[in-house]
Scaffold this active site. Structure first.
Site: not given
Length: 318
Positions: A48, A81, A131, A135
Site C-alpha cells: 500500500p 481479486n 473466482y 471477487k
C-alpha cells in the site's frame, strides 16, 4: 477531471478507458503493468505504501478499478481479486482520500438463485467457486471503506474484443477459422443450457461514466446487467448467425462446472436505473454482431494475424 483507470489493457478496462478518454475535460491516466501505462502499478503485489506513492504523483480525482483475474490458481485469484482492492483502498486513504473509487465486481459473487428470479443488491452472496469468492472479498473491502466508493456488480459482459478465455471470445475465434473451410465442418462447445444475463461491454462503460459524473454519494452497490436471462445457447446461435456459419455446433451432453451450480442468473437493475439514470441500450444481437465484426470477420482475422506477425517474441525488446 483526472481519472485513473487501473487495468485499462483488459477487456472491460479497455472499453472504459476509451469511453472516458473521449469525454471533454477528462485527463485519462492508465495504470497497470504495461510499458505504455502512465503509472506502473501491480495491485496483486505492491505494498500500500508503494501504491500510495504512485497515487500521490498521479493526483487522481477518480479511480476506476478494472483489475481482476478470472482464471488461474486460488492464490492468483486471491491476489488480484481480494488483496488488490484492499491495497488500493488503503493507499487511496493516504494519497487521495477525496477521490471517488468505482470498483468492478461480478455477479458470480451472488451464487445460486431461484429460477425466474431477478437478483437485487441486497440478496445474499453465496459464491460457488474461488473466482466468485475472491471477487466477493474485494467487494466487501470496498463496501466497508470510508472512501467515496461504490461497486458496480457486472453480469456476463459481451461485445467487441471479448477475451478468448471466455465462451464468446473463444467461439468467435473458432468460427473465424471454421468459416474459411468448405464445407464449414463443426465447432465444439460445452453445455449451453444455463441461463445468463448478458450485458454489452459498451453499456458497462457507460455505467462507469455515469458513476463518475454524478455528484454526491451514490449507493455502495449497484447491479449492471441487461435485466433479462437467456439461455447461453442463444448467444451461441447469435454468433453462428452473425458468422454465416453453416456447419455443426456440437454441444457436450454432460453438465459440468458452474452451469450445474448456477443454472440461472438474472440481475435486478432497477437501482442502477433510478440512481444512475442508466439503462442498457444494446441487445444481445447487437453485442454478438459487433463481436463478430470486430474479431471474427475476415478483415478482423487478417488484422489480428498481422499484429501477431509484427509482435516481438517473448523475451525480445519491445
Amino acid at each position: 477531471m483526472r481519472i485513473l483507470v487501473l487495468g485499462s489493457t483488459g477487456y472491460l478496462g479497455g472499453h472504459i478507458a476509451e469511453r472516458l478518454h473521449a469525454l471533454p475535460g477528462v485527463r485519462l491516466l492508465r495504470g497497470g503493468r504495461a510499458p505504455a501505462d502512465d503509472l506502473r502499478v501491480d495491485l496483486a503485489a505492491m505494498t500500500p505504501a508503494a501504491l500510495a506513492e504512485q497515487l500521490t504523483r498521479a493526483e487522481p480525482d477518480a479511480v476506476v478499478n478494472c483489475v481482476g483475474a478470472v482464471g488461474g490458481s486460488a492464490l492468483t485469484l486471491a491476489e488480484a481479486n481480494s488483496r488488490g482492492p484492499a491495497a488500493l483502498c488503503e493507499a487511496l486513504r493516504t494519497a487521495a482520500p477525496a477521490a471517488r473509487l468505482v470498483h468492478l465486481g461480478s455477479a458470480a459473487e451472488y451464487g445460486p438463485t431461484g429460477m425466474g428470479e431477478r437478483t437485487a443488491e441486497e440478496a445474499p452472496a453465496r459464491p460457488v467457486a474461488p473466482y466468485g469468492a475472491t471477487k466477493l472479498a474485494g467487494t466487501l473491502t470496498v463496501l466497508a471503506t470510508e472512501l467515496d466508493a461504490l461497486v458496480l456488480r457486472v453480469t456476463n459482459p459481451v461485445g467487441p474484443r471479448a477475451p478468448r478465455a471466455g465462451l464468446p471470445g473463444r467461439l468467435t475465434a473458432e468460427l473465424g477459422r471454421a468459416v474459411t473451410r468448405t464445407p464449414h465442418g463443426g465447432v465444439q462447445v460445452g453445455d449451453l443450457s444455463a441461463y445468463r444475463d448478458f450485458v454489452d461491454v459498451r453499456d458497462v462503460a457507460h455505467a462507469v461514466e455515469l458513476a463518475l459524473a454524478l455528484p454526491g454519494r451514490l449507493p455502495r452497490l449497484l447491479n449492471i446487467g441487461s435485466g433479462r436471462a437467456v439461455p447461453v445457447r442463444d448467444l451461441v446461435h447469435g454468433l453462428v448467425g452473425a458468422a454465416g456459419f453453416t456447419g455443426r455446433v456440437e454441444e457436450s451432453l454432460g453438465k459440468v462446472g458452474r452451469s450445474v451450480a448456477v443454472p440461472w442468473q438474472c440481475a435486478d437493475i432497477g437501482a442502477a436505473e433510478r440512481k444512475l439514470g442508466w439503462t442498457p441500450t444494446y441487445s444481445l444481437r447487437d453485442s454478438v454482431t459487433a463481436l463478430w465484426e470486430a474479431d471474427g470477420a475476415p478483415h478482423a482475422r487478417l488484422a489480428d494475424e498481422d499484429r501477431s506477425r509484427l509482435a516481438p517474441a517473448a523475451g525480445e525488446p519491445r
